[in-house]
Scaffold this motif. Structure first.
Motif, PDB file in Angstrom:
ATOM      1  N   PHE A 120      -3.202   0.818  -3.540  1.00  0.00           N
ATOM      2  CA  PHE A 120      -2.854  -0.526  -3.108  1.00  0.00           C
ATOM      3  C   PHE A 120      -2.525  -1.348  -4.347  1.00  0.00           C
ATOM      4  O   PHE A 120      -3.246  -1.248  -5.351  1.00  0.00           O
ATOM      5  CB  PHE A 120      -4.015  -1.183  -2.363  1.00  0.00           C
ATOM      6  CG  PHE A 120      -4.488  -0.402  -1.181  1.00  0.00           C
ATOM      7  CD1 PHE A 120      -3.970  -0.657   0.082  1.00  0.00           C
ATOM      8  CD2 PHE A 120      -5.427   0.606  -1.321  1.00  0.00           C
ATOM      9  CE1 PHE A 120      -4.399   0.072   1.177  1.00  0.00           C
ATOM     10  CE2 PHE A 120      -5.859   1.343  -0.228  1.00  0.00           C
ATOM     11  CZ  PHE A 120      -5.344   1.080   1.028  1.00  0.00           C
ATOM     12  N   GLU A 131      -1.384   4.878   2.525  1.00  0.00           N
ATOM     13  CA  GLU A 131      -2.527   4.288   3.220  1.00  0.00           C
ATOM     14  C   GLU A 131      -2.960   5.105   4.440  1.00  0.00           C
ATOM     15  O   GLU A 131      -4.135   5.238   4.712  1.00  0.00           O
ATOM     16  CB  GLU A 131      -2.198   2.859   3.640  1.00  0.00           C
ATOM     17  CG  GLU A 131      -3.342   2.154   4.311  1.00  0.00           C
ATOM     18  CD  GLU A 131      -3.010   0.727   4.651  1.00  0.00           C
ATOM     19  OE1 GLU A 131      -3.966  -0.039   4.842  1.00  0.00           O
ATOM     20  OE2 GLU A 131      -1.823   0.362   4.738  1.00  0.00           O
ATOM     21  N   ALA A 172       0.857  -1.190   0.000  1.00  0.00           N
ATOM     22  CA  ALA A 172       0.000   0.000   0.000  1.00  0.00           C
ATOM     23  C   ALA A 172       0.889   1.234   0.000  1.00  0.00           C
ATOM     24  O   ALA A 172       1.960   1.238   0.603  1.00  0.00           O
ATOM     25  CB  ALA A 172      -0.894   0.006   1.231  1.00  0.00           C
ATOM     26  N   SER A 187      -5.344   6.774  -1.457  1.00  0.00           N
ATOM     27  CA  SER A 187      -4.372   5.707  -1.217  1.00  0.00           C
ATOM     28  C   SER A 187      -4.333   4.806  -2.440  1.00  0.00           C
ATOM     29  O   SER A 187      -5.300   4.703  -3.194  1.00  0.00           O
ATOM     30  CB  SER A 187      -4.776   4.858  -0.014  1.00  0.00           C
ATOM     31  OG  SER A 187      -4.904   5.641   1.135  1.00  0.00           O
TER      32      SER A 187
END
Length: 170
Positions: free
Chosen positions: A115, A107, A104, A113
């Protein structure tokens, strides 16, 4: 064909809009300053990019950037601000990916964010862009990047850091 648009403040998701740059546009931009920190794409039309737009006008230690998601079904962009810490964090994220681990990026940061699952729900890598704090939208993009994509992203990161970090105060 279903067309839709979701708009919340500065964030928008649309289908059918081509936000990608041509090879010539990319080359001319990279001649002056490195702009693409992340560029993940496949031959099916799926891509996720993080592009540096320039120095932040009000935050001397920050860069203006954007995440652009483009698929045959949905496209969208999110504005974000990056710091030197974010760039260093991307380096650590690449290290985890290189070791064969899902990872990630940003995050625990304010803003979106990212991932990366090396084997996602469709048995191929997936990039998940999550904007929990603002639009509350999550987009999952399955794609198969080229074999050398992690090494390529280490090179991209070094070019971005070599150019932009000395310009930032703070």
């Amino acid at each position: 064909m279903v067309n839709f648009i979701v708009t919340t403040g500065e964030h928008a998701l649309q289908s059918g809009e081509d936000l990608s740059l041509s090879t010539d546009e990319r080359a001319s931009m990279s001649d002056s300053s490195p702009t693409h920190l992340i560029s993940l794409a496949d031959g099916e039309g799926n891509s996720v990019t993080v592009s540096i737009l320039g120095r932040n006008a009000t935050w001397t230690a920050g860069l203006d950037a954007e995440i652009v998601v483009s698929t045959p079904f949905v496209s969208g962009r999110l504005d974000l601000s990056l710091s030197v810490w974010d760039l260093s964090s991307w380096s650590a994220t690449l290290g985890r990916l290189d070791a064969g681990e899902d990872a990630a990026w940003r995050e625990m940061s304010r803003g979106p964010s990212l991932f990366i699952q090396l084997t996602g729900e469709r048995e191929c890598p997936e990039v998940i862009v999550e904007d929990e704090g603002w639009s509350m939208v999550t987009v999952r993009v399955p794609l198969v990047p080229p074999d050398d994509w992690i090494a390529d992203h280490h090179r991209r990161l070094h070019r971005v850091m070599d150019h932009w970090v000395p310009l930032l105060a703070g």
